[in-house]
Design an enzyme around this catalytic site. Structure first.
Site, PDB file in Angstrom:
ATOM      1  N   SER A 144     -11.294  14.721   7.768  1.00  0.00           N
ATOM      2  CA  SER A 144     -10.071  13.922   7.919  1.00  0.00           C
ATOM      3  C   SER A 144     -10.246  12.548   7.248  1.00  0.00           C
ATOM      4  O   SER A 144     -10.399  12.494   6.030  1.00  0.00           O
ATOM      5  CB  SER A 144      -9.707  13.820   9.395  1.00  0.00           C
ATOM      6  OG  SER A 144      -8.390  13.347   9.543  1.00  0.00           O
ATOM      7  N   GLU A 162      10.191  13.850   1.208  1.00  0.00           N
ATOM      8  CA  GLU A 162      10.899  13.170   0.118  1.00  0.00           C
ATOM      9  C   GLU A 162      10.419  13.720  -1.214  1.00  0.00           C
ATOM     10  O   GLU A 162       9.317  14.257  -1.303  1.00  0.00           O
ATOM     11  CB  GLU A 162      10.610  11.660   0.132  1.00  0.00           C
ATOM     12  CG  GLU A 162      11.183  10.924   1.303  1.00  0.00           C
ATOM     13  CD  GLU A 162      10.780   9.441   1.303  1.00  0.00           C
ATOM     14  OE1 GLU A 162      10.436   8.902   0.228  1.00  0.00           O
ATOM     15  OE2 GLU A 162      10.788   8.853   2.387  1.00  0.00           O
ATOM     16  N   HIS A 186      -5.423  17.538   6.066  1.00  0.00           N
ATOM     17  CA  HIS A 186      -4.339  18.108   6.897  1.00  0.00           C
ATOM     18  C   HIS A 186      -3.203  18.512   5.947  1.00  0.00           C
ATOM     19  O   HIS A 186      -2.030  18.256   6.219  1.00  0.00           O
ATOM     20  CB  HIS A 186      -3.811  17.087   7.907  1.00  0.00           C
ATOM     21  CG  HIS A 186      -4.848  16.474   8.806  1.00  0.00           C
ATOM     22  ND1 HIS A 186      -5.322  17.118   9.930  1.00  0.00           N
ATOM     23  CD2 HIS A 186      -5.527  15.297   8.731  1.00  0.00           C
ATOM     24  CE1 HIS A 186      -6.220  16.334  10.531  1.00  0.00           C
ATOM     25  NE2 HIS A 186      -6.372  15.232   9.813  1.00  0.00           N
TER      26      HIS A 186
END
Lengths: 280, 280
Positions: A144, A162, A186
């Site tokens: 991460s 977006e 992720h």
């Protein structure tokens, strides 16, 4: 390469161990098969592994450090140390440096990549760690936030939902352990394709690497990336980019990118970072 | 091509009008600049346009039909008809067919693509509409669900937030107006890259076209796609695919895709569907 003599005792991984850099997309299995963590353990020397845990990205470093310590202890590591470095000054502490020299594997936990960077960047500890990783003296893993910091350029934050655009991604400097990569983690789980494309538009010579949860891009020292785990490792390669409107485009206007190569790698797939092609 | 004589009067767009197919990613501007809707209006013959609206995808066909009717009336279209077709049988009604022949532009609204397909697929009305579109006799537009139906294969539904996998996308048969395309809409807005990749894994000879909201892929009759509007048109082209684990992979296991070409097109960018390359 000539081995530089060190004043302090340096522990190298046993000769039969092939060191690597493991870049983990977060949420790796800590309970059942623990495939990725076990790979790190093996690449750190197996039962001869002397593992260091850097939980500095986390706001709960003691808790998270403890958790990984338990896991690697259960696997049978010879020694495990948690380097609970919370202030930048600690990274210059001779005792911590000495302890780190003993490690054959170092694991950076999740949390906030900017926090991790702020504590470690350009410290003697980090410089030495990078040096030893590049020389193949130890295996490094980051999950991460610990994965995000791997590139020279780092995705510090951003959004989704977006069209690719400059304001969708916050870029910062990373720790530069894999300078040619821009890592996102992720990846499909948090729908980060658009922000990775936005990052690559800014640095089209870099290789975008989006890593899903419980998935790992394991970098061998010869430049081969191995995909391991449950999800996919997505490669975004703009080296053949024929046109983009970046950087002239306004911050919230969409970015164009023509002729990008995309590879979605699954467990067992391999990619050559130098040749920028999948290996068969 | 020999023009087939028709028993009923056929209205063609005025000779100076270049017909096209407009595939709109949903949520197109209906209030301010109305750029995309105005482009449809112009391509349908401007003030000589005779526009038909098919609101059949919607559960509120009267309301949505009315809304578009008002817009095109404000633009000055010569005639506007709402074809409020709610049952499959209506698509065989001679009067509706006759009325449709008068149209120089037909607009399919949003809603549910399966509903739209169920009402129109393989009806005389649809066959005739496709025939006239391909002959360049009228301009066709579809937004959202009306866009999804354009390909021979259609994305009927699906999810996000996962690695590409077979269960992430529900495929169905579309209306086949642009047979070589698999269209996805609200594309980056709803984080649909992973589901489009999953769809393309199933049909790698097709071209994946992800269209953002208030954005349009305008297909000229010569196979050139023009990107228009606020967001991006994303092209996913797997014609150079070197390997995939599809279809052997389990339904929820990740799909691999090696060597996919990706183009993110912005307003003004053009793509050649036949040559599969960006046009400069």
């Amino acid at each position: 390469m000539i081995q530089v003599a060190s004043q302090i005792h340096v522990t190298e991984t046993p000769r039969f161990t092939k060191t690597a850099i493991l870049v983990i997309g977060g949420a790796e299995d800590k309970v059942h098969g623990r495939e990725i963590l076990h790979t790190f353990f093996c690449r750190s020397g197996d039962i001869n592994a002397r593992i260091g845990i850097i939980p500095s990205a986390s706001r709960e470093p003691a808790v998270i450090g403890d958790r990984y310590q338990t896991i690697f202890a259960e696997m049978g590591a010879e020694k495990i140390q948690v380097f609970d470095i919370r202030e930048r000054e600690q990274a210059s502490d001779p005792q911590i440096q000495k302890d780190m020299e003993e490690c054959t594997g170092v694991f950076m936990t999740g949390g906030d990549q900017l926090r991790l960077w702020g504590i470690l960047a350009e410290t003697p500890l980090m410089e030495r760690l990078r040096h030893r990783v590049w020389r193949g003296e130890l295996t490094l893993a980051g999950t991460s936030a610990g994965a995000a910091v791997m590139g020279h350029h780092m995705i510090a934050g951003g959004g989704s939902g977006e069209s690719p655009n400059r304001s969708l991604v916050d870029m910062a400097t990373g720790l530069g352990l894999i300078p040619e990569a821009i890592v996102d983690q992720h990846f499909h789980n948090r729908n980060r394709m658009s922000r990775l494309l936005s990052a690559i538009a800014a640095y089209p010579d870099k290789i975008g690497i989006g890593i899903d949860e419980d998935t790992c891009a394991l970098f061998e020292r010869d430049g081969i990336l191995n995909a391991i785990g449950k999800g996919t490792v997505t490669i975004v390669d703009a080296c053949q980019l024929s046109r983009t409107n970046y950087p002239g485009v306004a911050a919230t206007d969409p970015i164009s990118l023509h002729n990008v190569s995309l590879h979605v790698l699954c467990h067992g797939d391999r990619y050559n970072m130098k040749e920028r092609s999948v290996v068969y």
